[in-house]
Structures are given as structure tokens and as C-alpha cells.
Design an enzyme around this catalytic site. Structure first.
Site, PDB file in Angstrom:
ATOM      1  N   CYS A 172       0.804  -1.230   0.000  1.00 47.10           N
ATOM      2  CA  CYS A 172       0.000   0.000   0.000  1.00 47.10           C
ATOM      3  C   CYS A 172       0.833   1.276   0.000  1.00 47.10           C
ATOM      4  O   CYS A 172       0.274   2.371  -0.165  1.00 47.10           O
ATOM      5  CB  CYS A 172      -0.949   0.002   1.192  1.00 47.10           C
ATOM      6  SG  CYS A 172      -1.901  -1.513   1.333  1.00 47.10           S
TER       7      CYS A 172
ATOM      8  N   HIS B 231      -4.688   8.190   4.906  1.00 46.60           N
ATOM      9  CA  HIS B 231      -4.717   6.791   4.477  1.00 46.60           C
ATOM     10  C   HIS B 231      -6.133   6.259   4.635  1.00 46.60           C
ATOM     11  O   HIS B 231      -6.654   5.614   3.732  1.00 46.60           O
ATOM     12  CB  HIS B 231      -3.716   5.977   5.287  1.00 46.60           C
ATOM     13  CG  HIS B 231      -3.520   4.589   4.789  1.00 46.60           C
ATOM     14  ND1 HIS B 231      -3.114   4.311   3.496  1.00 46.60           N
ATOM     15  CD2 HIS B 231      -3.688   3.375   5.392  1.00 46.60           C
ATOM     16  CE1 HIS B 231      -3.031   3.005   3.332  1.00 46.60           C
ATOM     17  NE2 HIS B 231      -3.378   2.411   4.462  1.00 46.60           N
TER      18      HIS B 231
ATOM     19  N   HIS C 137      -9.752   1.071  -1.816  1.00 45.72           N
ATOM     20  CA  HIS C 137      -8.320   0.983  -1.522  1.00 45.72           C
ATOM     21  C   HIS C 137      -7.621   0.459  -2.768  1.00 45.72           C
ATOM     22  O   HIS C 137      -7.912  -0.639  -3.250  1.00 45.72           O
ATOM     23  CB  HIS C 137      -8.076   0.059  -0.340  1.00 45.72           C
ATOM     24  CG  HIS C 137      -6.710   0.175   0.246  1.00 45.72           C
ATOM     25  ND1 HIS C 137      -5.640   0.743  -0.417  1.00 45.72           N
ATOM     26  CD2 HIS C 137      -6.214  -0.211   1.458  1.00 45.72           C
ATOM     27  CE1 HIS C 137      -4.564   0.706   0.344  1.00 45.72           C
ATOM     28  NE2 HIS C 137      -4.886   0.134   1.486  1.00 45.72           N
TER      29      HIS C 137
END
Length: 385
Positions: A145, A277, A314
Site C-alpha cells: 500500500c 490513508h 483501496h
């Protein structure tokens, strides 16, 4: 000689479509893109929703599309010397098919998303550089990520240190069954089809397709070419909190360390907006909130923070690059992208999360942060040119 890093071009693709206007009409309008997945059987899983753009295209083609758009916007000529830095899938492929047998469709090196000529991950950078016709170092970043954010930070460092004049940084992820199965088995996916970061009733994340590329240049290099600066990347940082394999440090220590380094490099702590995030998971959101409170101090309550994963999902390896482009548009348009689907805030999440609707704002400096399993954290500071 100035070693400031300028951003001179970008290309982006999400479930909303291709280009900046698609982001404005989706992300900035606060409209989630989640729908049933059709590219593989979702029967075995608790959640079958994601933000996708139809049948999966090869990652190589998606990267080439957004990178060509970035290079075209920047006006880089064919044959230019530029580092090509790509955030791409890691996981077990880093061991079993990093460089192997890139020409054999039956070998372990043949990637399922790209056919015989594509290997994940290292060959992505090589193939992209060849497709663009640029010369220079090629590197793949496989930090999940934070992969594309790490690629961008490395590009900034190459330019600031004088080792490169130009860097093309990119990242891409397409929703596929392996990662869906992993997040599903970890009970990390949203149970109700919505991603509600920082809310009391949040139940997890959803995945999304995404790809973005940016062109970074030194001031002197851009000036020689007559290139137009869209923004300046004035700070970057990375840190590992080494707290837990899958959970962030509860006080956001890794975020504070990475963002603190980025802001010191940028010349001061002032932040006008944070692209968080914001995964809408139980442990991430309060830890991120505490970290931002530590980082912003007395200014925390009046610093707007939003999670655009509430609309895009995401994007894993692409998250850093796509969210930097979103942050760039926020700066240039003077609009805060909202946290969509916002309901009641978690009592442990007490910042301004720009709930549901975009807000006009005079933004000059913005921070975008990402985190990954294993305690990895990245931070990028973008300033209006």
C-alpha cells in the site's frame, strides 16, 4: 543550482474513468464507485463489491496509458533520459516470478494479468520504460500500500540529490481474487458495501482499480525545456514503526515519523489539508487520528482531513500515486475532496473529516500519507506552484 522537485505532468485512471475530470465528477463529488465484481466468481466471499472499471485490462497496458498521458502533459520528448519508478505487486511474486521467464507463457514468470510478455513485479518498470522510449534507471517498488508513494519519494530523492533530472513515477492495481480473498479472510472488508473512514459504524475497506503516473523534474531541467510546473513536491519521508505485522502503532508513530521528516524537508509544519490513508478499519482510523493530532499540534482541530478511499476504494500499490493526483487537484482547484458516506464520528476520531460534501478552500500546502502492513509509512508534501 536549485534542487527543488517540480511536478510537470500526470495521468490517472480509476473506476470513475480516465483523467482529472473523472476524478472531479466522482471523488470530489463524494460519489462512491462500488458495485458488484464481475471479473471473477464472488460466491466464496462475504463481500463481492469493489470499485472497478469493467473487465480487467493487463496492468502493463493500464500503466502505459496513464504514463503516456503524464509524459504528454509534461511534453517529454521520445528518447529523453528519465528514471522510471513503478509501484507494483509484491507478495509471493517477489520470490517466485520477479525476473523469471518473461517470454514463456507457461512459466512461473507469466503474469495472469498481462500474458506472456509481462512479469510481476520487476518487469513492469522495464516494460514501461521501453514503451515510453525513455532512457535511464528502472526500478520496481513492492511495498504494497506504500509502493507507488515510495516510488515517488525515491524519484524526489534522485532529483534533489542531483542523480537525475527527470523521473516518471507510477503505480497500478487491478482488483483480483487473491487479494480479495486475503482481506476477506481477515474480516477487513466492509460488510454493508460502504467505506466509512473515521465513523463509529465503519466496518472495513473495499478494494478498487486504480493507476496513476506523474512526471517529476528538477527546476533547472524544467526551465531548460520550458515545461510548466503544476506543483512542487517539497517534502517526502518514509518510516517503519515495526509495531505489528498488520496493525499500525496505536499512537500513529510511523505516520508521525514519516510526515515529520517530509515537513522538515519542506521547511515547516504548516499543512492546509491532509489526504489520509483512511481505510475505515478498526485499528487504522484512530491511530491515524492520534498521529495527525501529534503532528499538527494546536492546529489539528482546524486542519481538514479526508479519506478519498471512501469513493475510489483501496487501490493498494496504486494508492500513493492516485491520491497524490487527487491532492494535486485539490490544491489547483481550491476544493477539499470529501469523506463520503460519513455518518456519526468515532469518539476516538475527532478531526475535521470533510464529511460528505466538497468544500472550497485556499490551499497552498497539502500532505498525503499512506501506510502498509509491517509498519511501513510514507508521506509526501505538495505545494501550489
Amino acid at each position: 543550482m536549485s534542487r527543488e522537485v517540480l511536478l510537470t505532468g500526470f495521468g490517472v485512471r480509476t473506476a470513475f474513468g480516465t483523467g482529472a475530470d473523472a476524478l472531479r465528477e466522482g471523488v470530489f463529488d463524494g460519489r462512491p464507485a462500488f458495485a458488484p465484481i464481475t471479473r471473477f466468481d464472488i460466491g466464496p466471499y462475504r463481500t463481492g463489491l469493489a470499485a472497478t472499471y469493467g473487465p480487467a485490462a493487463p496492468l502493463r497496458d493500464v500503466l502505459a496509458e496513464v504514463a503516456a498521458a503524464a509524459v504528454g502533459m509534461a511534453g517529454l520528448p521520445t528518447g529523453a533520459r528519465a528514471a522510471v519508478l513503478v509501484g507494483t505487486a509484491g507478495d509471493f511474486t517477489g520470490l517466485t516470478r520477479f525476473w523469471r521467464a518473461r517470454d514463456s507463457p507457461g512459466s512461473p514468470g507469466a503474469a495472469v494479468s498481462g500474458g506472456a510478455a509481462e512479469t510481476v513485479p520487476a518487469w513492469q518498470a522495464e516494460a514501461l520504460a521501453d514503451t515510453l522510449g525513455v532512457r535511464g534507471p528502472r526500478l520496481a517498488f513492492t511495498g504494497a500500500c506504500v509502493a507507488s508513494a515510495a516510488a515517488i519519494a525515491h524519484g524526489c530523492q534522485l532529483i534533489a540529490s542531483g542523480r537525475a533530472e527527470t523521473a516518471i513515477c507510477a503505480g497500478a492495481y487491478l482488483v483480483e481474487e487473491e487479494n480479495l480473498a486475503k482481506f476477506d479472510s481477515g474480516f477487513a472488508l466492509s460488510r454493508d458495501g460502504m467505506v466509512r473512514p473515521f465513523c463509529a459504524d465503519r466496518s472495513g475497506l473495499l478494494l478498487g482499480d486504480g493507476a496513476a503516473a506523474i512526471v517529476l523534474e528538477s527546476v533547472d531541467g524544467a526551465r531548460r525545456r520550458g515545461a510548466r510546473a503544476l506543483a512542487a513536491l517539497t517534502g517526502w519521508g518514509a518510516a517503519g514503526d515495526a509495531h505489528h505485522i498488520a496493525r499500525p502503532h496505536p499512537e500513529g508513530a510511523g505516520l508521525v515519523a514519516a510526515a515529520g521528516r517530509a515537513l522538515r524537508r519542506a521547511g515547516g509544519p504548516r499543512i492546509d489539508y491532509v489526504n489520509a490513508h483512511g481505510t475505515a478499519t478498526r485499528h487504522n482510523d484512530p491511530a491515524e487520528t492520534r498521529g495527525l493530532r501529534t503532528l499538527c499540534g494546536a492546529d489539528a482541530a482546524r486542519t481538514p482531513v479526508s479519506s478519498t478511499k471512501s469513493t475510489t476504494g483501496h487501490l493498494l500499490e496504486a494508492a500513493g500515486a492516485v491520491e497524490l493526483v487527487i491532492t494535486l487537484l485539490a490544491l489547483r482547484d481550491g476544493v477539499l475532496p470529501p469523506t463520503a458516506g460519513f455518518t456519526e464520528p468515532d469518539p476516538h476520531c475527532d478531526l475535521d473529516y470533510v464529511p460528505n460534501r466538497p468544500h472550497k478552500a485556499d490551499l497552498r500546502r497539502a500532505l498525503t500519507v499512506n501506510a502498509a502492513f509491517g509498519g511501513a509509512n510514507t508521506a509526501l508534501v505538495l505545494e501550489r506552484a
